[in-house]
Design an enzyme around this catalytic site. Structure first.
Site, mmCIF file in Angstrom:
data_model
loop_
_atom_site.group_PDB
_atom_site.id
_atom_site.type_symbol
_atom_site.label_atom_id
_atom_site.label_comp_id
_atom_site.label_asym_id
_atom_site.label_seq_id
_atom_site.Cartn_x
_atom_site.Cartn_y
_atom_site.Cartn_z
ATOM 1 N N GLY A 135 0.854 -1.195 0.000
ATOM 2 C CA GLY A 135 0.000 0.000 0.000
ATOM 3 C C GLY A 135 0.883 1.236 0.000
ATOM 4 O O GLY A 135 2.044 1.201 -0.431
ATOM 5 N N ARG A 136 0.317 2.326 0.530
ATOM 6 C CA ARG A 136 1.054 3.590 0.507
ATOM 7 C C ARG A 136 2.372 3.516 1.269
ATOM 8 O O ARG A 136 3.411 3.978 0.798
ATOM 9 C CB ARG A 136 0.185 4.710 1.113
ATOM 10 C CG ARG A 136 -0.983 5.086 0.233
ATOM 11 C CD ARG A 136 -1.973 5.937 1.003
ATOM 12 N NE ARG A 136 -2.750 5.087 1.903
ATOM 13 C CZ ARG A 136 -4.060 5.143 2.069
ATOM 14 N NH1 ARG A 136 -4.758 6.053 1.442
ATOM 15 N NH2 ARG A 136 -4.683 4.331 2.887
ATOM 16 N N ILE A 137 2.335 2.899 2.470
ATOM 17 C CA ILE A 137 3.566 2.842 3.278
ATOM 18 C C ILE A 137 4.569 1.878 2.643
ATOM 19 O O ILE A 137 5.770 2.158 2.573
ATOM 20 C CB ILE A 137 3.241 2.449 4.738
ATOM 21 C CG1 ILE A 137 2.315 3.506 5.368
ATOM 22 C CG2 ILE A 137 4.520 2.304 5.559
ATOM 23 C CD1 ILE A 137 1.734 3.118 6.721
ATOM 24 N N ARG A 183 -2.249 -8.455 -2.511
ATOM 25 C CA ARG A 183 -3.399 -9.102 -3.177
ATOM 26 C C ARG A 183 -3.469 -8.682 -4.638
ATOM 27 O O ARG A 183 -3.640 -9.484 -5.531
ATOM 28 C CB ARG A 183 -4.701 -8.685 -2.476
ATOM 29 C CG ARG A 183 -5.187 -9.691 -1.476
ATOM 30 C CD ARG A 183 -6.434 -9.205 -0.887
ATOM 31 N NE ARG A 183 -6.332 -7.735 -0.714
ATOM 32 C CZ ARG A 183 -6.974 -7.039 0.183
ATOM 33 N NH1 ARG A 183 -7.773 -7.623 0.997
ATOM 34 N NH2 ARG A 183 -6.841 -5.729 0.285
ATOM 35 N N ALA A 239 3.601 -3.145 10.904
ATOM 36 C CA ALA A 239 2.178 -3.192 10.537
ATOM 37 C C ALA A 239 1.312 -3.320 11.790
ATOM 38 O O ALA A 239 0.874 -2.308 12.356
ATOM 39 C CB ALA A 239 1.948 -4.338 9.560
ATOM 40 N N ARG A 240 1.066 -4.527 12.227
ATOM 41 C CA ARG A 240 0.273 -4.774 13.418
ATOM 42 C C ARG A 240 0.743 -6.047 14.080
ATOM 43 O O ARG A 240 1.179 -6.980 13.385
ATOM 44 C CB ARG A 240 -1.225 -4.952 13.050
ATOM 45 C CG ARG A 240 -1.999 -3.658 12.910
ATOM 46 C CD ARG A 240 -2.231 -2.990 14.270
ATOM 47 N NE ARG A 240 -2.989 -1.757 14.166
ATOM 48 C CZ ARG A 240 -2.478 -0.547 13.947
ATOM 49 N NH1 ARG A 240 -1.184 -0.383 13.803
ATOM 50 N NH2 ARG A 240 -3.265 0.519 13.895
ATOM 51 N N GLU A 299 0.116 -6.338 22.547
ATOM 52 C CA GLU A 299 0.843 -5.195 23.096
ATOM 53 C C GLU A 299 -0.071 -4.380 24.019
ATOM 54 O O GLU A 299 -1.281 -4.380 23.819
ATOM 55 C CB GLU A 299 1.399 -4.323 21.952
ATOM 56 C CG GLU A 299 0.343 -3.678 21.079
ATOM 57 C CD GLU A 299 0.959 -2.928 19.884
ATOM 58 O OE1 GLU A 299 1.777 -3.509 19.140
ATOM 59 O OE2 GLU A 299 0.602 -1.746 19.724
ATOM 60 N N HIS A 316 5.687 0.606 19.372
ATOM 61 C CA HIS A 316 4.643 1.083 18.455
ATOM 62 C C HIS A 316 4.765 2.602 18.232
ATOM 63 O O HIS A 316 3.841 3.374 18.527
ATOM 64 C CB HIS A 316 3.245 0.721 18.985
ATOM 65 C CG HIS A 316 2.189 0.728 17.926
ATOM 66 N ND1 HIS A 316 1.084 -0.100 17.949
ATOM 67 C CD2 HIS A 316 2.057 1.470 16.800
ATOM 68 C CE1 HIS A 316 0.320 0.142 16.886
ATOM 69 N NE2 HIS A 316 0.898 1.097 16.173
ATOM 70 N N ILE A 317 5.926 2.987 17.677
ATOM 71 C CA ILE A 317 6.193 4.426 17.504
ATOM 72 C C ILE A 317 6.508 4.789 16.058
ATOM 73 O O ILE A 317 7.042 5.865 15.794
ATOM 74 C CB ILE A 317 7.352 4.908 18.414
ATOM 75 C CG1 ILE A 317 8.625 4.047 18.188
ATOM 76 C CG2 ILE A 317 6.937 4.891 19.873
ATOM 77 C CD1 ILE A 317 9.871 4.616 18.843
HETATM 78 C C1 DGY Z 1 -1.532 3.585 12.801
HETATM 79 O O1 DGY Z 1 -1.793 4.700 12.411
HETATM 80 O O2 DGY Z 1 -2.183 2.587 12.455
HETATM 81 C C2 DGY Z 1 -0.391 3.456 13.751
HETATM 82 O O3 DGY Z 1 0.023 2.136 13.885
HETATM 83 C C3 DGY Z 1 -0.765 4.038 15.100
HETATM 84 O O4 DGY Z 1 -1.689 3.197 15.732
#
Ligand code: DGY
Length: 334
Positions: A156-158, A179, A239-240, A269, A287-288
């Site tokens: 995606g964008r990131i 995908r 990501a997550r 987390e 998560h920064i």
């Molecule tokens: C987001 O924008 O999804 C970052 O992970 C902050 O939660």
């Protein structure tokens, strides 16, 4: 006419709260208490809108307790904390904060990848411990990033912003799995090549995860996937949590199945799997990735823009379920 009431569920910039207070009755949380479920439900009493973050879970049960809630403005691009279908079904508009954090998050993802490859945290800890007493030919020798193969899962964008840094700044060969394939006009300047997931795992020197979390991406990287990666590879996750099986990753790092990892997000987390904490070859950050002052400010302001527009009857800049807007426009005969 009474002004709508909104909850700002976590501490944000005071200027953002002041701006919201010009439009709404605001209940803020300057002490930044993390509300448990019952408290969140209690604090949402009478609120038409909420400014949330990834730490607030918005689901059907909560929505049913608050039929007056009309807008949830999430201050994050990710929205796996929100049951979007449940919101849409109840006519609750949801917004997120895309774009404003793309470059900052890509900077951090790239920094983590570099740190893992060149053993930055590990070598700094060594120096600070006082253990450094001589130069040695193999002291903290790592893996090169320039000219290596950068693999991106989730383009995606990131993902594209990370690919730009790799291809244009570091001469990296970019492969990706997503995908859908990118438009060839986007692939060409980066020399980016779509590959299937198996090839991505097999060929990447540095694999970066930038895909959204969904049930389908749960443990997308587990023991089986790690087993097919190069033993010299690094893995970076901005990501997550939950996309990587953290226990399996810890085992792979301990066995040197892959060389190193860098994680900004974790399953469950702010808890971090204890096996990761004891390993030298993993860089761990809380998560920064989007946390530059300017970007966090832009995220807060965009969330506020969304809340102000949506509760004012306008179109918010970044809706996630715009069908809700269309439905309410039809219902009001607009
Ligand atoms: C987001 O924008 O999804 C970052 O992970 C902050 O939660």
């Amino acid at each position: 006419m009474a002004r709508p009431a909104v909850l700002v569920a976590r501490a944000v910039f005071p200027e953002t709260v002041q701006r919201l207070a010009r439009h709404f009755e605001v209940e803020a949380n300057p002490a930044d208490r993390i509300y448990d479920r019952a408290e969140l439900i209690e604090h949402l009493r009478g609120k038409a809108g909420a400014l949330t973050t990834a730490s607030e879970r918005i689901d059907a049960e909560l929505l049913d307790a608050h039929p007056q809630l009309r807008v949830v403005a999430n201050m994050a691009v990710g929205y796996n904390n929100i049951d979007l279908a449940a919101c849409s079904a109840r006519g609750v508009l949801v917004t997120n904060t895309p774009d404003v954090l793309t470059e900052t998050t890509a900077d951090f993802g790239f920094a983590l990848m570099l740190a893992a490859a060149r053993r930055l945290s590990e070598s700094e800890r060594f120096l600070r411990s006082g253990a450094w007493n001589r130069w040695a030919y193999d002291l903290f020798s790592g893996t090169d990033v320039h000219d290596a193969t950068l693999g991106i899962l989730g383009m995606g964008r990131i993902g594209q912003a990370i690919a730009r840094r790799g291809a244009l700044g570091f001469g990296m060969k970019v492969i990706y799995h997503n995908r859908s394939r990118l438009d060839p006009a986007l692939e060409a300047p980066l020399g980016a090549r779509w590959v299937d997931k198996a090839a991505l795992l097999r060929e990447s020197d540095h694999l970066v995860l930038v895909l959204p979390y969904a049930p389908a991406s749960h443990h997308a990287i587990g023991a089986a996937e790690l087993a097919t990666m190069k033993p010299t590879a690094t893995l970076t996750n901005v990501a997550r949590g939950g996309i990587v099986d953290d226990a399996a990753l810890a085992a792979a790092l301990r066995a040197r199945r892959i060389a190193a990892a860098a994680l900004d997000v974790f399953e469950g987390e702010p808890q971090v799997h204890p096996a990761l904490l004891g390993l030298a070859n993993v860089v761990l950050t809380p998560h920064i990735a989007s946390a530059s002052v300017a970007t966090r400010r832009a995220m807060a302001e965009l969330a506020a823009d969304n809340l102000i527009a949506a509760l004012g009857g306008g179109r918010p800049p970044t809706p996630l379920n715009p069908e809700v807007l269309a439905r309410s426009a039809r219902a009001s005969g607009a």
